[in-house]
Design an enzyme around this catalytic site. Structure first.
Site, PDB file in Angstrom:
ATOM      1  N   LYS A   1     -13.532  12.936   7.579  1.00 18.43           N
ATOM      2  CA  LYS A   1     -12.915  12.668   5.973  1.00 18.43           C
ATOM      3  C   LYS A   1     -13.736  13.540   5.468  1.00 18.43           C
ATOM      4  O   LYS A   1     -13.833  14.695   4.789  1.00 18.43           O
ATOM      5  CB  LYS A   1     -14.182  11.428   4.979  1.00 18.43           C
ATOM      6  CG  LYS A   1     -12.821  10.172   5.717  1.00 18.43           C
ATOM      7  CD  LYS A   1     -13.515   9.130   4.813  1.00 18.43           C
ATOM      8  CE  LYS A   1     -12.796   7.963   5.403  1.00 18.43           C
ATOM      9  NZ  LYS A   1     -10.930   8.257   5.287  1.00 18.43           N
TER      10      LYS A   1
ATOM     11  N   SER B   1     -12.884   3.516   4.835  1.00 19.36           N
ATOM     12  CA  SER B   1     -13.760   3.484   5.779  1.00 19.36           C
ATOM     13  C   SER B   1     -14.797   5.080   6.430  1.00 19.36           C
ATOM     14  O   SER B   1     -14.985   5.286   5.302  1.00 19.36           O
ATOM     15  CB  SER B   1     -12.904   4.165   6.668  1.00 19.36           C
ATOM     16  OG  SER B   1     -11.825   3.096   7.116  1.00 19.36           O
TER      17      SER B   1
ATOM     18  N   ASP C   1       0.550  -1.178  -0.181  1.00 16.37           N
ATOM     19  CA  ASP C   1      -0.004  -0.091   0.519  1.00 16.37           C
ATOM     20  C   ASP C   1       0.412   1.247   0.211  1.00 16.37           C
ATOM     21  O   ASP C   1       1.983   1.707   0.824  1.00 16.37           O
ATOM     22  CB  ASP C   1      -0.716  -0.337   1.228  1.00 16.37           C
ATOM     23  CG  ASP C   1      -1.666   0.649   1.112  1.00 16.37           C
ATOM     24  OD1 ASP C   1      -2.609   1.831   0.317  1.00 16.37           O
ATOM     25  OD2 ASP C   1      -2.295   1.144   2.497  1.00 16.37           O
TER      26      ASP C   1
ATOM     27  N   GLY D   1      -8.142   8.748   7.031  1.00 12.75           N
ATOM     28  CA  GLY D   1      -8.600   8.897   8.052  1.00 12.75           C
ATOM     29  C   GLY D   1     -10.121   8.997   8.504  1.00 12.75           C
ATOM     30  O   GLY D   1     -10.679   8.557   7.728  1.00 12.75           O
TER      31      GLY D   1
ATOM     32  N   ASP E   1      -9.171   1.152   6.186  1.00 17.31           N
ATOM     33  CA  ASP E   1      -8.185   0.566   7.539  1.00 17.31           C
ATOM     34  C   ASP E   1      -8.338   0.970   8.070  1.00 17.31           C
ATOM     35  O   ASP E   1      -9.308   0.693  10.048  1.00 17.31           O
ATOM     36  CB  ASP E   1      -6.602   1.196   6.790  1.00 17.31           C
ATOM     37  CG  ASP E   1      -5.693   1.085   7.573  1.00 17.31           C
ATOM     38  OD1 ASP E   1      -5.842  -0.279   8.756  1.00 17.31           O
ATOM     39  OD2 ASP E   1      -4.285   1.824   7.935  1.00 17.31           O
TER      40      ASP E   1
ATOM     41  N   ARG F   1      -9.511  -0.335  12.920  1.00 13.12           N
ATOM     42  CA  ARG F   1      -8.546   0.874  13.616  1.00 13.12           C
ATOM     43  C   ARG F   1      -9.508   1.153  15.172  1.00 13.12           C
ATOM     44  O   ARG F   1      -9.933   0.319  16.029  1.00 13.12           O
ATOM     45  CB  ARG F   1      -7.663   1.586  12.986  1.00 13.12           C
ATOM     46  CG  ARG F   1      -6.275   1.634  13.029  1.00 13.12           C
ATOM     47  CD  ARG F   1      -5.667   2.731  12.368  1.00 13.12           C
ATOM     48  NE  ARG F   1      -4.533   2.121  11.243  1.00 13.12           N
ATOM     49  CZ  ARG F   1      -3.708   2.667  10.631  1.00 13.12           C
ATOM     50  NH1 ARG F   1      -3.287   4.126  11.875  1.00 13.12           N
ATOM     51  NH2 ARG F   1      -3.090   2.547  10.201  1.00 13.12           N
TER      52      ARG F   1
ATOM     53  N   ASN G   1     -10.580   0.901  -0.503  1.00 16.29           N
ATOM     54  CA  ASN G   1      -9.244   0.543   0.328  1.00 16.29           C
ATOM     55  C   ASN G   1      -9.760   1.051   2.257  1.00 16.29           C
ATOM     56  O   ASN G   1     -10.916   1.834   2.003  1.00 16.29           O
ATOM     57  CB  ASN G   1      -8.079   1.499   0.828  1.00 16.29           C
ATOM     58  CG  ASN G   1      -7.598   1.117  -0.889  1.00 16.29           C
ATOM     59  OD1 ASN G   1      -7.383   0.191  -1.199  1.00 16.29           O
ATOM     60  ND2 ASN G   1      -6.212   1.924  -0.970  1.00 16.29           N
TER      61      ASN G   1
ATOM     62  N   HIS H   1      -9.266   4.978  -2.523  1.00 12.37           N
ATOM     63  CA  HIS H   1      -8.755   5.120  -0.930  1.00 12.37           C
ATOM     64  C   HIS H   1     -10.025   5.917   0.082  1.00 12.37           C
ATOM     65  O   HIS H   1     -10.719   6.497  -0.626  1.00 12.37           O
ATOM     66  CB  HIS H   1      -7.432   5.742  -1.533  1.00 12.37           C
ATOM     67  CG  HIS H   1      -5.725   4.509  -1.672  1.00 12.37           C
ATOM     68  ND1 HIS H   1      -5.334   4.070  -1.312  1.00 12.37           N
ATOM     69  CD2 HIS H   1      -6.208   3.928  -2.739  1.00 12.37           C
ATOM     70  CE1 HIS H   1      -4.562   3.616  -2.045  1.00 12.37           C
ATOM     71  NE2 HIS H   1      -4.753   3.280  -3.246  1.00 12.37           N
ATOM     72  N   GLY H   2      -9.005   5.902   0.939  1.00 10.89           N
ATOM     73  CA  GLY H   2     -10.286   6.243   2.375  1.00 10.89           C
ATOM     74  C   GLY H   2     -11.771   5.907   2.549  1.00 10.89           C
ATOM     75  O   GLY H   2     -12.871   6.267   1.937  1.00 10.89           O
TER      76      GLY H   2
END
Ligand code: G3H
Ligand code: 13P
Ligand code: ZN
Length: 320
Positions: free
Chosen positions: A183, A213, A81, A180, A256, A260, A254, A210-211
Protein backbone atom coordinates in the site's frame (compact mmCIF):
# COMPACT_ATOMS: atom_id res chain seq x y z
CA UNK A 1 -28.53 -12.33 14.40
CA UNK A 2 -28.17 -10.81 10.94
CA UNK A 3 -28.73 -7.04 10.87
CA UNK A 4 -28.16 -4.35 8.26
CA UNK A 5 -24.97 -2.35 8.13
CA UNK A 6 -27.13 0.80 8.50
CA UNK A 7 -28.35 -0.52 11.88
CA UNK A 8 -24.77 -1.16 13.02
CA UNK A 9 -23.58 2.25 11.83
CA UNK A 10 -26.25 4.12 13.80
CA UNK A 11 -24.74 2.75 17.00
CA UNK A 12 -21.11 2.84 15.94
CA UNK A 13 -20.74 6.28 14.30
CA UNK A 14 -18.05 8.34 15.99
CA UNK A 15 -17.51 5.74 18.74
CA UNK A 16 -16.08 2.67 17.04
CA UNK A 17 -15.64 1.12 13.60
CA UNK A 18 -17.18 -2.17 12.54
CA UNK A 19 -14.63 -4.59 11.08
CA UNK A 20 -15.64 -6.02 7.70
CA UNK A 21 -13.86 -9.27 6.82
CA UNK A 22 -13.95 -11.24 3.57
CA UNK A 23 -14.64 -14.93 3.89
CA UNK A 24 -14.23 -17.75 1.40
CA UNK A 25 -14.38 -20.94 3.45
CA UNK A 26 -15.42 -22.73 6.64
CA UNK A 27 -12.13 -22.18 8.45
CA UNK A 28 -12.34 -18.41 8.06
CA UNK A 29 -15.99 -18.45 9.19
CA UNK A 30 -15.17 -20.43 12.35
CA UNK A 31 -12.25 -18.16 13.27
CA UNK A 32 -14.30 -15.05 12.52
CA UNK A 33 -17.24 -16.02 14.74
CA UNK A 34 -15.01 -17.36 17.52
CA UNK A 35 -12.82 -14.21 17.53
CA UNK A 36 -15.85 -11.92 17.69
CA UNK A 37 -17.45 -14.02 20.43
CA UNK A 38 -14.27 -13.61 22.50
CA UNK A 39 -14.11 -9.88 21.72
CA UNK A 40 -17.85 -9.39 22.28
CA UNK A 41 -17.89 -7.28 19.14
CA UNK A 42 -20.34 -6.83 16.24
CA UNK A 43 -18.96 -7.41 12.74
CA UNK A 44 -19.60 -7.53 9.00
CA UNK A 45 -19.04 -10.61 6.85
CA UNK A 46 -18.17 -9.59 3.31
CA UNK A 47 -18.51 -11.79 0.30
CA UNK A 48 -16.71 -10.83 -2.90
CA UNK A 49 -17.69 -11.97 -6.37
CA UNK A 50 -14.49 -14.03 -6.31
CA UNK A 51 -15.63 -15.79 -3.12
CA UNK A 52 -19.04 -16.52 -4.65
CA UNK A 53 -17.34 -18.10 -7.64
CA UNK A 54 -14.82 -20.03 -5.48
CA UNK A 55 -17.04 -21.61 -2.82
CA UNK A 56 -20.40 -21.32 -4.55
CA UNK A 57 -23.21 -19.03 -3.50
CA UNK A 58 -25.19 -21.71 -1.63
CA UNK A 59 -22.14 -23.10 0.14
CA UNK A 60 -21.16 -19.69 1.51
CA UNK A 61 -24.71 -18.95 2.57
CA UNK A 62 -24.98 -22.22 4.44
CA UNK A 63 -21.57 -21.89 6.08
CA UNK A 64 -22.77 -18.56 7.49
CA UNK A 65 -26.13 -20.04 8.58
CA UNK A 66 -24.33 -22.90 10.35
CA UNK A 67 -21.95 -20.48 12.09
CA UNK A 68 -24.90 -18.36 13.18
CA UNK A 69 -26.48 -21.45 14.81
CA UNK A 70 -23.21 -22.25 16.56
CA UNK A 71 -22.83 -18.64 17.80
CA UNK A 72 -26.39 -17.51 18.62
CA UNK A 73 -25.20 -14.33 20.38
CA UNK A 74 -23.35 -12.99 17.34
CA UNK A 75 -24.63 -9.75 15.77
CA UNK A 76 -23.43 -9.23 12.21
CA UNK A 77 -24.31 -8.02 8.71
CA UNK A 78 -23.89 -10.09 5.54
CA UNK A 79 -22.54 -7.82 2.85
CA UNK A 80 -21.68 -8.09 -0.85
CA UNK A 81 -18.20 -6.61 -1.40
CA UNK A 82 -17.48 -4.67 -4.64
CA UNK A 83 -20.65 -5.69 -6.45
CA UNK A 84 -21.67 -4.97 -10.02
CA UNK A 85 -25.24 -3.85 -10.64
CA UNK A 86 -26.23 -7.36 -11.75
CA UNK A 87 -24.71 -9.15 -8.74
CA UNK A 88 -26.23 -6.54 -6.38
CA UNK A 89 -29.68 -7.45 -7.71
CA UNK A 90 -28.95 -11.18 -7.28
CA UNK A 91 -27.97 -10.60 -3.66
CA UNK A 92 -30.88 -8.27 -2.90
CA UNK A 93 -33.34 -10.76 -4.40
CA UNK A 94 -31.78 -13.72 -2.55
CA UNK A 95 -33.11 -12.37 0.75
CA UNK A 96 -29.90 -13.45 2.49
CA UNK A 97 -27.70 -10.36 2.20
CA UNK A 98 -28.50 -7.50 4.57
CA UNK A 99 -26.37 -5.04 2.57
CA UNK A 100 -24.64 -4.70 -0.76
CA UNK A 101 -21.85 -2.59 -2.15
CA UNK A 102 -22.35 -1.20 -5.63
CA UNK A 103 -18.93 -0.29 -6.93
CA UNK A 104 -19.29 1.90 -9.99
CA UNK A 105 -16.36 4.08 -8.93
CA UNK A 106 -14.56 3.42 -12.23
CA UNK A 107 -17.49 5.01 -14.14
CA UNK A 108 -17.82 8.76 -14.79
CA UNK A 109 -19.52 10.69 -11.93
CA UNK A 110 -23.00 10.92 -13.52
CA UNK A 111 -22.98 7.25 -14.51
CA UNK A 112 -21.86 6.21 -11.01
CA UNK A 113 -24.79 8.21 -9.61
CA UNK A 114 -27.32 6.69 -12.02
CA UNK A 115 -26.20 3.08 -11.34
CA UNK A 116 -26.02 3.60 -7.57
CA UNK A 117 -29.46 5.26 -7.51
CA UNK A 118 -31.02 2.24 -9.29
CA UNK A 119 -29.43 -0.20 -6.81
CA UNK A 120 -30.52 1.93 -3.83
CA UNK A 121 -34.14 1.93 -4.99
CA UNK A 122 -34.24 -1.83 -5.41
CA UNK A 123 -32.34 -2.49 -2.17
CA UNK A 124 -34.33 -0.15 0.04
CA UNK A 125 -37.59 -1.66 -1.21
CA UNK A 126 -36.39 -4.89 0.41
CA UNK A 127 -34.83 -3.41 3.56
CA UNK A 128 -31.25 -3.94 2.33
CA UNK A 129 -28.68 -1.17 2.88
CA UNK A 130 -26.26 0.08 0.23
CA UNK A 131 -22.61 1.09 0.26
CA UNK A 132 -21.35 2.98 -2.79
CA UNK A 133 -17.87 4.16 -3.79
CA UNK A 134 -16.57 7.49 -5.01
CA UNK A 135 -12.93 8.14 -5.85
CA UNK A 136 -10.40 5.53 -6.86
CA UNK A 137 -8.20 3.37 -4.67
CA UNK A 138 -4.95 1.97 -6.06
CA UNK A 139 -4.22 -1.76 -6.30
CA UNK A 140 -6.25 -4.70 -7.55
CA UNK A 141 -9.96 -4.85 -6.88
CA UNK A 142 -11.70 -7.96 -8.23
CA UNK A 143 -10.80 -7.88 -11.95
CA UNK A 144 -9.95 -4.15 -12.15
CA UNK A 145 -6.40 -2.97 -11.61
CA UNK A 146 -5.77 0.72 -10.87
CA UNK A 147 -2.18 1.95 -10.98
CA UNK A 148 -1.05 4.52 -8.40
CA UNK A 149 -0.96 7.33 -10.98
CA UNK A 150 -4.66 6.90 -11.65
CA UNK A 151 -5.76 6.40 -8.06
CA UNK A 152 -7.76 9.47 -7.04
CA UNK A 153 -8.73 10.76 -3.62
CA UNK A 154 -12.46 11.41 -3.11
CA UNK A 155 -13.51 15.01 -3.72
CA UNK A 156 -15.47 16.25 -0.64
CA UNK A 157 -17.96 18.41 -2.61
CA UNK A 158 -18.64 15.57 -5.03
CA UNK A 159 -19.13 13.21 -2.07
CA UNK A 160 -21.88 15.42 -0.65
CA UNK A 161 -23.65 15.69 -4.00
CA UNK A 162 -23.24 11.95 -4.61
CA UNK A 163 -24.80 10.96 -1.28
CA UNK A 164 -27.69 13.40 -1.65
CA UNK A 165 -28.52 12.28 -5.18
CA UNK A 166 -28.15 8.53 -4.67
CA UNK A 167 -29.59 8.00 -1.18
CA UNK A 168 -26.88 5.45 -0.38
CA UNK A 169 -26.40 4.45 3.29
CA UNK A 170 -22.61 4.63 3.45
CA UNK A 171 -19.78 5.73 1.18
CA UNK A 172 -16.44 4.10 0.45
CA UNK A 173 -13.94 6.92 0.08
CA UNK A 174 -10.45 7.00 -1.38
CA UNK A 175 -8.28 8.48 1.39
CA UNK A 176 -4.88 7.06 0.54
CA UNK A 177 -5.30 3.32 1.00
CA UNK A 178 -5.17 0.63 -1.69
CA UNK A 179 -6.05 -3.05 -1.87
CA UNK A 180 -3.52 -5.83 -1.32
CA UNK A 181 -0.20 -6.20 0.48
CA UNK A 182 1.68 -3.25 -1.02
CA UNK A 183 0.00 0.00 0.00
CA UNK A 184 2.49 2.58 1.17
CA UNK A 185 6.08 3.56 0.43
CA UNK A 186 8.24 5.74 2.67
CA UNK A 187 6.18 8.22 4.67
CA UNK A 188 2.87 7.71 2.86
CA UNK A 189 -0.22 7.11 4.99
CA UNK A 190 -3.87 8.02 5.49
CA UNK A 191 -5.01 11.48 4.36
CA UNK A 192 -6.75 12.62 7.56
CA UNK A 193 -7.27 16.13 6.17
CA UNK A 194 -9.32 14.64 3.34
CA UNK A 195 -11.42 12.50 5.71
CA UNK A 196 -12.10 15.59 7.85
CA UNK A 197 -13.12 17.63 4.78
CA UNK A 198 -15.55 14.88 3.72
CA UNK A 199 -17.01 14.67 7.24
CA UNK A 200 -17.50 18.44 7.27
CA UNK A 201 -19.72 18.14 4.16
CA UNK A 202 -21.44 14.96 5.39
CA UNK A 203 -21.73 15.16 9.19
CA UNK A 204 -23.00 11.94 10.77
CA UNK A 205 -22.76 10.00 7.50
CA UNK A 206 -20.84 6.67 7.72
CA UNK A 207 -17.65 6.50 5.68
CA UNK A 208 -16.01 3.23 4.67
CA UNK A 209 -12.28 2.62 4.49
CA UNK A 210 -11.29 -0.09 2.01
CA UNK A 211 -7.77 -1.46 1.83
CA UNK A 212 -7.31 -1.29 5.61
CA UNK A 213 -5.00 -4.26 6.18
CA UNK A 214 -1.87 -3.52 8.19
CA UNK A 215 0.46 -6.04 6.51
CA UNK A 216 2.42 -6.50 9.76
CA UNK A 217 6.17 -6.62 9.23
CA UNK A 218 6.56 -9.56 11.59
CA UNK A 219 3.97 -11.54 9.63
CA UNK A 220 5.78 -10.85 6.33
CA UNK A 221 9.12 -11.86 7.89
CA UNK A 222 7.70 -15.15 9.23
CA UNK A 223 6.13 -15.96 5.86
CA UNK A 224 9.40 -15.28 4.04
CA UNK A 225 11.40 -17.28 6.62
CA UNK A 226 9.12 -20.21 5.83
CA UNK A 227 9.72 -20.01 2.08
CA UNK A 228 7.42 -17.15 1.03
CA UNK A 229 8.52 -14.42 -1.36
CA UNK A 230 6.65 -11.29 -0.28
CA UNK A 231 8.32 -7.92 -0.81
CA UNK A 232 9.84 -7.23 2.64
CA UNK A 233 9.21 -3.49 2.22
CA UNK A 234 5.44 -4.18 2.12
CA UNK A 235 3.52 -1.75 4.33
CA UNK A 236 -0.13 -1.31 5.18
CA UNK A 237 -2.30 0.89 7.39
CA UNK A 238 -1.06 1.41 10.94
CA UNK A 239 -3.91 -0.13 12.99
CA UNK A 240 -3.33 2.49 15.69
CA UNK A 241 -4.60 5.08 13.20
CA UNK A 242 -8.13 3.58 13.20
CA UNK A 243 -8.76 5.40 16.48
CA UNK A 244 -7.94 8.71 14.77
CA UNK A 245 -10.19 7.98 11.78
CA UNK A 246 -13.25 6.90 13.83
CA UNK A 247 -14.20 10.37 15.18
CA UNK A 248 -13.90 11.62 11.58
CA UNK A 249 -16.73 9.30 10.49
CA UNK A 250 -14.92 6.12 9.40
CA UNK A 251 -17.43 3.52 10.58
CA UNK A 252 -16.62 0.43 8.46
CA UNK A 253 -13.09 -0.85 8.00
CA UNK A 254 -12.43 -3.51 5.32
CA UNK A 255 -9.80 -6.15 6.03
CA UNK A 256 -8.98 -9.09 3.80
CA UNK A 257 -5.25 -9.24 3.00
CA UNK A 258 -4.17 -9.52 6.68
CA UNK A 259 -6.35 -12.63 7.08
CA UNK A 260 -4.73 -14.15 4.00
CA UNK A 261 -1.32 -13.48 5.55
CA UNK A 262 -2.37 -15.36 8.71
CA UNK A 263 -3.43 -18.30 6.51
CA UNK A 264 -0.16 -18.21 4.58
CA UNK A 265 2.04 -17.97 7.69
CA UNK A 266 0.26 -20.84 9.49
CA UNK A 267 0.37 -23.18 6.50
CA UNK A 268 3.92 -22.38 5.40
CA UNK A 269 5.26 -22.82 8.94
CA UNK A 270 3.23 -25.98 9.49
CA UNK A 271 4.43 -27.76 6.37
CA UNK A 272 8.02 -26.53 6.89
CA UNK A 273 8.01 -27.93 10.45
CA UNK A 274 5.98 -31.07 9.73
CA UNK A 275 6.98 -32.23 6.25
CA UNK A 276 5.63 -35.71 6.99
CA UNK A 277 2.08 -34.48 7.62
CA UNK A 278 -0.64 -34.95 5.03
CA UNK A 279 -3.65 -34.22 7.25
CA UNK A 280 -4.95 -30.78 6.31
CA UNK A 281 -6.99 -30.61 9.53
CA UNK A 282 -3.83 -30.10 11.59
CA UNK A 283 -2.85 -26.73 10.05
CA UNK A 284 -6.57 -25.98 9.62
CA UNK A 285 -7.10 -26.16 13.36
CA UNK A 286 -4.08 -23.93 14.01
CA UNK A 287 -5.40 -21.44 11.43
CA UNK A 288 -8.86 -21.22 13.05
CA UNK A 289 -7.28 -20.43 16.42
CA UNK A 290 -4.77 -17.92 14.96
CA UNK A 291 -7.52 -16.25 12.93
CA UNK A 292 -9.71 -15.95 16.05
CA UNK A 293 -6.81 -14.28 17.91
CA UNK A 294 -6.20 -11.96 14.95
CA UNK A 295 -9.89 -10.93 14.94
CA UNK A 296 -9.86 -10.27 18.67
CA UNK A 297 -6.79 -8.06 18.26
CA UNK A 298 -8.33 -6.10 15.34
CA UNK A 299 -11.50 -5.54 17.40
CA UNK A 300 -9.38 -3.82 20.03
CA UNK A 301 -7.84 -1.52 17.44
CA UNK A 302 -11.27 -0.77 15.91
CA UNK A 303 -12.61 0.02 19.40
CA UNK A 304 -15.45 -2.46 18.73
CA UNK A 305 -14.31 -4.85 21.45
CA UNK A 306 -16.93 -5.11 24.21
CA UNK A 307 -19.57 -3.16 22.20
CA UNK A 308 -21.91 -6.12 21.54
CA UNK A 309 -24.23 -5.36 24.44
CA UNK A 310 -24.47 -1.70 23.45
CA UNK A 311 -25.54 -2.78 19.95
CA UNK A 312 -28.00 -5.35 21.31
CA UNK A 313 -29.66 -2.74 23.52
CA UNK A 314 -29.82 -0.18 20.72
CA UNK A 315 -31.41 -2.75 18.41
CA UNK A 316 -33.95 -3.53 21.09
CA UNK A 317 -34.84 0.17 21.09
CA UNK A 318 -33.21 1.06 24.41
CA UNK A 319 -31.06 4.14 24.97
CA UNK A 320 -27.28 3.63 24.77
O1 G3H B 1 -11.28 -5.87 -2.33
C1 G3H B 1 -11.21 -7.07 -2.61
C2 G3H B 1 -11.15 -8.09 -1.52
O2 G3H B 1 -9.87 -8.16 -0.96
C3 G3H B 1 -11.64 -9.41 -2.04
O3 G3H B 1 -10.69 -10.07 -2.80
O4 G3H B 1 -11.92 -10.47 -4.94
O5 G3H B 1 -9.87 -11.79 -4.36
O6 G3H B 1 -12.02 -12.18 -3.14
P1 G3H B 1 -11.15 -11.20 -3.88
P1 13P C 1 -7.13 -5.16 2.11
O1 13P C 1 -6.58 -5.65 0.81
O2 13P C 1 -6.33 -4.05 2.67
O3 13P C 1 -7.33 -6.24 3.10
O4 13P C 1 -8.59 -4.53 1.77
C1 13P C 1 -9.73 -5.34 1.67
C2 13P C 1 -10.90 -4.64 1.10
O5 13P C 1 -10.93 -3.42 0.96
C3 13P C 1 -12.05 -5.46 0.71
O6 13P C 1 -13.08 -4.71 0.12
ZN1 ZN D 1 -12.35 -3.10 -1.12
Amino acid sequence: MIVTTADLFKVAYGKFAVGAYNINNMEQALGLFEGHARAEAPFIIQISRGARAYAGVKMLENIIKAAEEMYPDAIFAVHLDHGTEEVCYECIDSGFYSSVMIDASHEPFEENIAITRRVVERAHAKGVSVEAELGMLGGVEEDIEVDEKHAMLTDPDEAKEFVERTGCDSLAVAIGTSHGAYKFKGKQGLHFDRIAAIQERLPGFPLVMHGSSSVPREEVERINAAGGKLDPSARGVDANEFAKAIPLGVTKVNIDTDGRLVWMRVHREHFRDHPENFDFRKPGKVFIEEYAKFIEHKSEKLLSKGKLEMVRQALAGQAV
